[in-house]
Design a protein around this motif. Structure first.
Motif, PDB file in Angstrom:
ATOM      1  N   TRP A   1       0.832  -1.148  -0.132  1.00 18.45           N
ATOM      2  CA  TRP A   1       0.006   0.108  -0.056  1.00 18.45           C
ATOM      3  C   TRP A   1       0.947   1.264   0.061  1.00 18.45           C
ATOM      4  CZ3 TRP A   1      -5.275  -0.103   3.019  1.00 18.45           C
ATOM      5  CH2 TRP A   1      -6.084  -0.734   2.522  1.00 18.45           C
ATOM      6  N   TYR A   2       2.028   1.383   0.551  1.00 19.63           N
ATOM      7  CA  TYR A   2       2.643   2.430   0.597  1.00 19.63           C
ATOM      8  C   TYR A   2       2.914   2.892  -0.916  1.00 19.63           C
ATOM      9  CZ  TYR A   2       6.972   5.417   1.165  1.00 19.63           C
ATOM     10  OH  TYR A   2       7.574   6.703   0.967  1.00 19.63           O
ATOM     11  N   GLU A   3       3.503   2.051  -1.659  1.00 17.32           N
ATOM     12  CA  GLU A   3       3.820   2.237  -3.269  1.00 17.32           C
ATOM     13  C   GLU A   3       2.656   2.796  -3.753  1.00 17.32           C
ATOM     14  OE1 GLU A   3       6.891   3.347  -4.341  1.00 17.32           O
ATOM     15  OE2 GLU A   3       7.849   2.804  -2.647  1.00 17.32           O
ATOM     16  N   LYS A   4       1.538   2.112  -3.552  1.00 15.62           N
ATOM     17  CA  LYS A   4       0.288   2.303  -4.242  1.00 15.62           C
ATOM     18  C   LYS A   4      -0.184   3.641  -3.893  1.00 15.62           C
ATOM     19  CE  LYS A   4      -1.266  -2.259  -5.326  1.00 15.62           C
ATOM     20  NZ  LYS A   4      -2.552  -3.106  -4.827  1.00 15.62           N
ATOM     21  N   LEU A   5      -0.113   4.078  -2.502  1.00 15.03           N
ATOM     22  CA  LEU A   5      -0.800   5.309  -2.073  1.00 15.03           C
ATOM     23  C   LEU A   5       0.184   6.493  -2.676  1.00 15.03           C
ATOM     24  CD1 LEU A   5      -2.008   3.998   1.391  1.00 15.03           C
ATOM     25  CD2 LEU A   5      -3.462   4.729  -0.419  1.00 15.03           C
ATOM     26  N   CYS A   6       1.540   6.271  -2.621  1.00 13.45           N
ATOM     27  CA  CYS A   6       2.263   7.313  -3.117  1.00 13.45           C
ATOM     28  C   CYS A   6       1.968   7.783  -4.558  1.00 13.45           C
ATOM     29  CB  CYS A   6       3.707   7.075  -2.925  1.00 13.45           C
ATOM     30  SG  CYS A   6       4.313   6.808  -1.451  1.00 13.45           S
ATOM     31  N   SER A   7       1.565   6.701  -5.291  1.00 10.34           N
ATOM     32  CA  SER A   7       1.270   6.878  -6.801  1.00 10.34           C
ATOM     33  C   SER A   7      -0.164   7.449  -7.067  1.00 10.34           C
ATOM     34  CB  SER A   7       1.444   5.441  -7.638  1.00 10.34           C
ATOM     35  OG  SER A   7       1.052   5.478  -8.735  1.00 10.34           O
TER      36      SER A   7
END
Length: 119
Positions: A49-55
Motif C-alpha cells: 500500500w505504501y507505494e500504491k498510495l504514493c502513486s
C-alpha cells in the motif's frame, strides 16, 4: 471508533484530494469495509500500500515521509533486518527486544535522544 495514525493521514489525503473512502478503496482494489478496518487498526496495512498510495495521491517527498511515519506508528510489530549487521549490532537488537517491555518513559526518551543524534 479508534483511528490509527495511518487512518488519520488517509483522511487528510482524501479531503485534500476531494475523494471518498470508496474512491480510495477502488484504487487499492479492495472493498470499503476493508479499508476502514485497516484505518481503524482492525486489519494490518498491506505491505504494497505504501507505494500504491504514493502513486494514487502523487505524494511529494515530504508527504511520503509523513505516510511512512503514519504506517510505522500504526503497526503493532516491528521487524529489524540483521542480515548485514555486525555482532555488536545483533546483540543490541536482541537485548533491546528483551528489555523493551520493561522500559520506563524516562529511559525510552533517553534512548530516542541518543539514537536521534545519529540522524
Amino acid at each position: 471508533m479508534a483511528v490509527t495514525k495511518f487512518g488519520e493521514y488517509m483522511r487528510i489525503l482524501r479531503i485534500k484530494n476531494n475523494l471518498l473512502m470508496k474512491d480510495t478503496a477502488d484504487k487499492l482494489n479492495v472493498k470499503t469495509p476493508f479499508l476502514s478496518a485497516v484505518e481503524n487498526g482492525k486489519k494490518k496495512i498491506p505491505t504494497d500500500w505504501y507505494e500504491k498510495l504514493c502513486s494514487i495521491y502523487n505524494l511529494s517527498s515530504e508527504e511520503r515521509k509523513k505516510l511512512k511515519l503514519a504506517i510505522e506508528e500504526s503497526t503493532d510489530t516491528v521487524k529489524i533486518n540483521i542480515l548485514n549487521c555486525n555482532e555488536s549490532q545483533k546483540n543490541l537488537a536482541f537485548q533491546f527486544q528483551r528489555s523493551f517491555p520493561n522500559l520506563d518513559e524516562e529511559t525510552s526518551k533517553k534512548i530516542i535522544e541518543l539514537l536521534k543524534g545519529d540522524e
